[in-house]
Design a protein around this motif. Structure first.
Motif, PDB file in Angstrom:
ATOM      1  N   ALA A 180      15.517  12.527   5.397  1.00  0.00           N
ATOM      2  CA  ALA A 180      15.152  12.170   6.772  1.00  0.00           C
ATOM      3  C   ALA A 180      14.944  10.675   6.923  1.00  0.00           C
ATOM      4  CB  ALA A 180      13.891  12.922   7.184  1.00  0.00           C
ATOM      5  N   MET A 181      14.354  10.010   5.935  1.00  0.00           N
ATOM      6  CA  MET A 181      14.137   8.567   6.030  1.00  0.00           C
ATOM      7  C   MET A 181      15.436   7.783   5.968  1.00  0.00           C
ATOM      8  SD  MET A 181      10.653   7.463   4.050  1.00  0.00           S
ATOM      9  CE  MET A 181      10.895   8.506   2.636  1.00  0.00           C
ATOM     10  N   ALA A 182      16.431   8.328   5.271  1.00  0.00           N
ATOM     11  CA  ALA A 182      17.706   7.635   5.154  1.00  0.00           C
ATOM     12  C   ALA A 182      18.555   7.772   6.414  1.00  0.00           C
ATOM     13  CB  ALA A 182      18.482   8.161   3.951  1.00  0.00           C
ATOM     14  N   HIS A 183      18.225   8.734   7.294  1.00  0.00           N
ATOM     15  CA  HIS A 183      19.059   8.984   8.476  1.00  0.00           C
ATOM     16  C   HIS A 183      18.163   9.151   9.703  1.00  0.00           C
ATOM     17  CE1 HIS A 183      22.575   9.553   5.890  1.00  0.00           C
ATOM     18  NE2 HIS A 183      21.769  10.225   5.097  1.00  0.00           N
ATOM     19  N   PRO A 184      17.606   8.074  10.227  1.00  0.00           N
ATOM     20  CA  PRO A 184      16.768   8.198  11.428  1.00  0.00           C
ATOM     21  C   PRO A 184      17.561   8.535  12.690  1.00  0.00           C
ATOM     22  CG  PRO A 184      17.077   5.896  10.844  1.00  0.00           C
ATOM     23  CD  PRO A 184      17.683   6.680   9.742  1.00  0.00           C
ATOM     24  N   ASN A 193       6.994  29.082   6.221  1.00  0.00           N
ATOM     25  CA  ASN A 193       6.287  30.339   6.504  1.00  0.00           C
ATOM     26  C   ASN A 193       5.947  30.472   7.994  1.00  0.00           C
ATOM     27  OD1 ASN A 193       6.399  31.073   3.803  1.00  0.00           O
ATOM     28  ND2 ASN A 193       4.346  30.305   3.356  1.00  0.00           N
ATOM     29  N   GLY A 194       6.889  30.076   8.831  1.00  0.00           N
ATOM     30  CA  GLY A 194       6.743  30.248  10.277  1.00  0.00           C
ATOM     31  C   GLY A 194       6.026  29.141  11.004  1.00  0.00           C
ATOM     32  N   SER A 195       5.431  28.188  10.310  1.00  0.00           N
ATOM     33  CA  SER A 195       4.717  27.091  10.972  1.00  0.00           C
ATOM     34  C   SER A 195       5.508  25.793  10.832  1.00  0.00           C
ATOM     35  CB  SER A 195       3.324  26.909  10.369  1.00  0.00           C
ATOM     36  OG  SER A 195       3.419  26.590   8.997  1.00  0.00           O
ATOM     37  N   GLU A 196       5.475  24.979  11.876  1.00  0.00           N
ATOM     38  CA  GLU A 196       6.220  23.727  11.871  1.00  0.00           C
ATOM     39  C   GLU A 196       5.465  22.666  11.074  1.00  0.00           C
ATOM     40  OE1 GLU A 196       8.323  22.003  15.536  1.00  0.00           O
ATOM     41  OE2 GLU A 196       6.577  20.688  15.307  1.00  0.00           O
ATOM     42  N   MET A 197       6.138  22.075  10.098  1.00  0.00           N
ATOM     43  CA  MET A 197       5.539  21.019   9.290  1.00  0.00           C
ATOM     44  C   MET A 197       5.964  19.633   9.757  1.00  0.00           C
ATOM     45  SD  MET A 197       5.538  22.326   5.328  1.00  0.00           S
ATOM     46  CE  MET A 197       4.667  20.815   4.875  1.00  0.00           C
ATOM     47  N   PHE A 198       7.225  19.476  10.115  1.00  0.00           N
ATOM     48  CA  PHE A 198       7.742  18.183  10.557  1.00  0.00           C
ATOM     49  C   PHE A 198       8.641  18.395  11.768  1.00  0.00           C
ATOM     50  CE2 PHE A 198       6.891  17.456   6.046  1.00  0.00           C
ATOM     51  CZ  PHE A 198       6.245  16.234   6.068  1.00  0.00           C
ATOM     52  N   ASN A 199       8.525  17.460  12.701  1.00  0.00           N
ATOM     53  CA  ASN A 199       9.431  17.390  13.845  1.00  0.00           C
ATOM     54  C   ASN A 199       9.739  15.918  14.060  1.00  0.00           C
ATOM     55  OD1 ASN A 199      10.911  17.614  16.154  1.00  0.00           O
ATOM     56  ND2 ASN A 199       9.412  18.846  17.276  1.00  0.00           N
ATOM     57  N   LEU A 200      10.895  15.483  13.577  1.00  0.00           N
ATOM     58  CA  LEU A 200      11.238  14.070  13.535  1.00  0.00           C
ATOM     59  C   LEU A 200      12.370  13.793  14.511  1.00  0.00           C
ATOM     60  CD1 LEU A 200      11.313  13.742   9.632  1.00  0.00           C
ATOM     61  CD2 LEU A 200       9.352  13.444  11.160  1.00  0.00           C
ATOM     62  N   PRO A 201      12.056  13.293  15.698  1.00  0.00           N
ATOM     63  CA  PRO A 201      13.116  13.004  16.674  1.00  0.00           C
ATOM     64  C   PRO A 201      13.945  11.799  16.249  1.00  0.00           C
ATOM     65  CG  PRO A 201      10.996  12.252  17.489  1.00  0.00           C
ATOM     66  CD  PRO A 201      10.722  12.984  16.220  1.00  0.00           C
TER      67      PRO A 201
END
Length: 615
Positions: A180-184, A193-201
């Motif tokens: 994710a850091m290499a491709h902003p 397990n069904g919960s959102e950990m990251f949401n990176l627009p």
């Protein structure tokens, strides 16, 4: 005689290749995410269950695959990235070996759905252990979806070697963050397990880094930029005051590919020389763009190590660029002294010339003359004392010439008659002495015992914390105002799992948010200024390995906190503190060694001393 060399079957060869490519669930995540990036996707979703042991699913909106390509991609050494050997030296994509999907399909249940934009129908393929179960047309969205289920189902030995769910999840998060850091310019989301950990627009590099690590990351970033014929360097480094004990925020990207390089890391540390405390590690997020023909990325199975053509020049460029940024943004100390604004010229005097002072001297003045000085000369007058000193009176009472003059004695401010520094009265008997603020010496019947004060304190604290966590009777001191501490989402997740064990040692948490925590109570032997250091070192120790058994986890917490809070070498201890430490050490269950299995004391008998003097 029959031949003994035979060709391996494809499914056996794929399992052997899987041993190199797929070491843990995070390896599958890395390969699938990189394939999605190579497919020119702008939106990538990662769905994880049970830390990847039950499900790893990657959904992208890339170009998709045709029916023929969808079937062919699971064959060994099938790739769309290269056509000839020369293409290996002009790679701009991630995967190029063609081993990943074939290896993954050999050790898991794979379900793939893919469709190209111009097609009306896509294809749905199911594979179990390299065997094609089904292939049929399906109505699916544009792009590709890979679902990897029951990893290592046919290799139970490899599955048993996996670590706890927390450790495997941390490795998955690491791989996700690196891609994710290499491709902003790509929108990434991750669910566990069904919960959102990251949401990176979609964003720029700085915003992507701040979104991933949250907290006060934006305050500590210093930009770095350098363009040369060898490398185009850009990215960010952390300010020295935000340096941590662990190396969790250190990233090198070469042509948007995460790498590890101890040589380049040494260049960064050389630029920070003199700015960091002992053991501190700076943060850096550096992107290097180099010509593909000057690097070899095929020297390691995971492609995290790269061979450069001219490492020495790259080292010098990297060190100078980082050093320049530290000085340019006033992070490093400058040679010039700080300008005092009080010395600036006032506004109303800026255009005026300075008036030089004049000096008047009365050359006829004689200080030994009895008459008064010239009244025309202005000087400060002092009142003369009427009694003139009689210097001869000072010698009255002394012995006659030729005899010895009585020796004058002066009273010292402090009289020390002891070999050791002590403040006790003569009635008190010293049983311990401190040497070089590092060792405590105490006499015993057979000789003397020499104690390492740091290791001894570690043993005392370790057993104290372990007892509190076992009995759950720790004493906590309340804070007047809750103390906010900022951490990354990964560290927050770890703190939530450690919260019961930390509370049993005396910590109290008022709230745990997605990017920070509020500490409302501390153990009695932890100062408010030490909280962040203790928790950071604890997280660093726990991220390396987190056993599944609670006792082992408590043991790791007790060791880390004892190491952080133990008195350091060079700390002065009073006589009472020395005696308390000695008594507490020998009251422990295992006083002979520290929590890290190092000796806490040695004994020297009188016979050993006699031998030293008999030489």
């Amino acid at each position: 005689m029959s031949s003994i060399i035979q060709l391996l079957p494809d499914h056996v060869a794929n399992q052997i290749a899987a041993g190199e490519v797929v070491q843990r669930p995070a390896s599958v995540v890395k390969e699938l995410l990189e394939n999605a990036v190579d497919a020119k996707a702008t939106d990538i979703k990662l769905i994880i269950k049970d830390a990847g042991k039950s499900l790893i699913q990657v959904i992208d909106n890339g170009v998709g695959m045709s029916v023929t390509d969808a079937r062919l991609c699971f064959e060994r050494h099938a790739t769309s990235k290269i056509r000839q050997a020369e293409d290996l030296f002009s790679l701009y994509t991630k995967g190029f070996r063609g081993e990943a999907l074939a290896s993954i399909a050999a050790i898991a249940h794979v379900e793939m759905k893919t469709k190209q934009g111009q097609e009306e129908l896509g294809v749905h393929i199911v594979i179990e252990g390299s065997k094609f179960v089904s292939q049929e047309p399906a109505v699916v969205p544009n792009g590709t979806s890979f679902a990897i289920k029951n990893l290592f189902f046919n290799i139970p030995a490899r599955r048993n070697f996996l670590k706890s769910e927390t450790v495997e999840q941390r490795h998955i998060v690491d791989e996700f963050q690196r891609v994710a850091m290499a491709h902003p310019n790509i929108h990434f989301t991750m669910y566990h397990n069904g919960s959102e950990m990251f949401n990176l627009p979609i964003s720029n590099y700085r915003q992507r880094i701040v979104t991933i690590f949250s907290g006060k990351t934006n305050e500590k970033l210093v930009p770095v930029k350098e363009e040369t014929d060898i490398v185009n360097l850009h990215g960010f480094i952390g300010k020295p005051e935000f340096a941590k004990k662990n190396r969790g925020e250190q990233f090198f990207f070469v042509n948007n590919r995460f790498i590890k390089s101890g040589y380049l890391h040494h260049a960064i540390m050389a630029a920070y020389e003199g700015l960091l405390k002992d053991g501190a590690q700076p943060s850096y997020f550096l992107y290097l763009d180099v010509p593909p023909h000057t690097i070899d990325i095929n020297i390691h199975p995971t492609k995290t190590e790269i061979k450069f053509d001219d490492e020495h020049a790259l080292y010098a460029i990297l060190r100078s660029a980082v050093k320049h940024s530290l000085g340019q943004f006033n992070v490093a100390p400058l040679l010039d002294f700080d300008r005092d604004p009080n010395l600036d010229t006032p506004y109303q005097y800026q255009n005026k010339e300075a008036e030089y002072p004049t000096i008047q001297v009365d050359r006829s003045y004689n200080p030994f003359a009895e008459d008064k000085p010239n009244p025309s000369f202005r000087s400060v007058s002092y009142k003369k004392t009427e009694v003139q000193p009689n210097w001869e009176s000072l010698y009255v009472g002394l012995k006659q010439a030729g005899q010895e003059i009585a020796e004058m004695t002066f009273e010292n401010e402090a009289v020390t008659s002891s070999l050791f520094d002590d403040t006790e009265t003569e009635q008190e008997v010293r049983r311990t002495y401190q040497i070089h603020k590092k060792y405590i010496v105490s006499p015993i019947k057979s000789g003397m015992v020499i104690i390492n004060q740091k290791r001894a304190h570690e043993r005392v604290l370790y057993e104290s914390f372990l007892t509190n966590m076992t009995v759950h009777q720790a004493v906590s001191q309340q804070l007047l105002f809750p103390l906010p501490l900022y951490f990354s989402p990964t560290e927050i997740t770890l703190i939530k799992e450690l919260q019961p064990a930390l509370e049993s040692t005396g910590f109290l948490f008022e709230a745990v948010h997605h990017d920070h925590i509020l500490v409302s109570g501390l153990p009695v032997n932890v100062a408010e200024s030490e909280v962040s250091i203790v928790l950071e070192e604890l997280l660093s120790a726990m991220q390396d390995e987190i056993p599944s058994q609670s006792f082992s986890q408590n043991d790791t917490i007790a060791k880390s906190m004892a190491k952080s809070l133990a008195i350091k070498t060079g700390t002065y201890l009073s006589g009472k503190e020395q005696e308390n430490l000695v008594h507490n050490l020998f009251a422990c269950k295992e006083p002979n060694v520290s929590p890290f299995q190092k000796p806490t004391f040695i004994t020297m008998s009188v016979e050993d001393l006699d031998k030293k003097f008999s030489l």
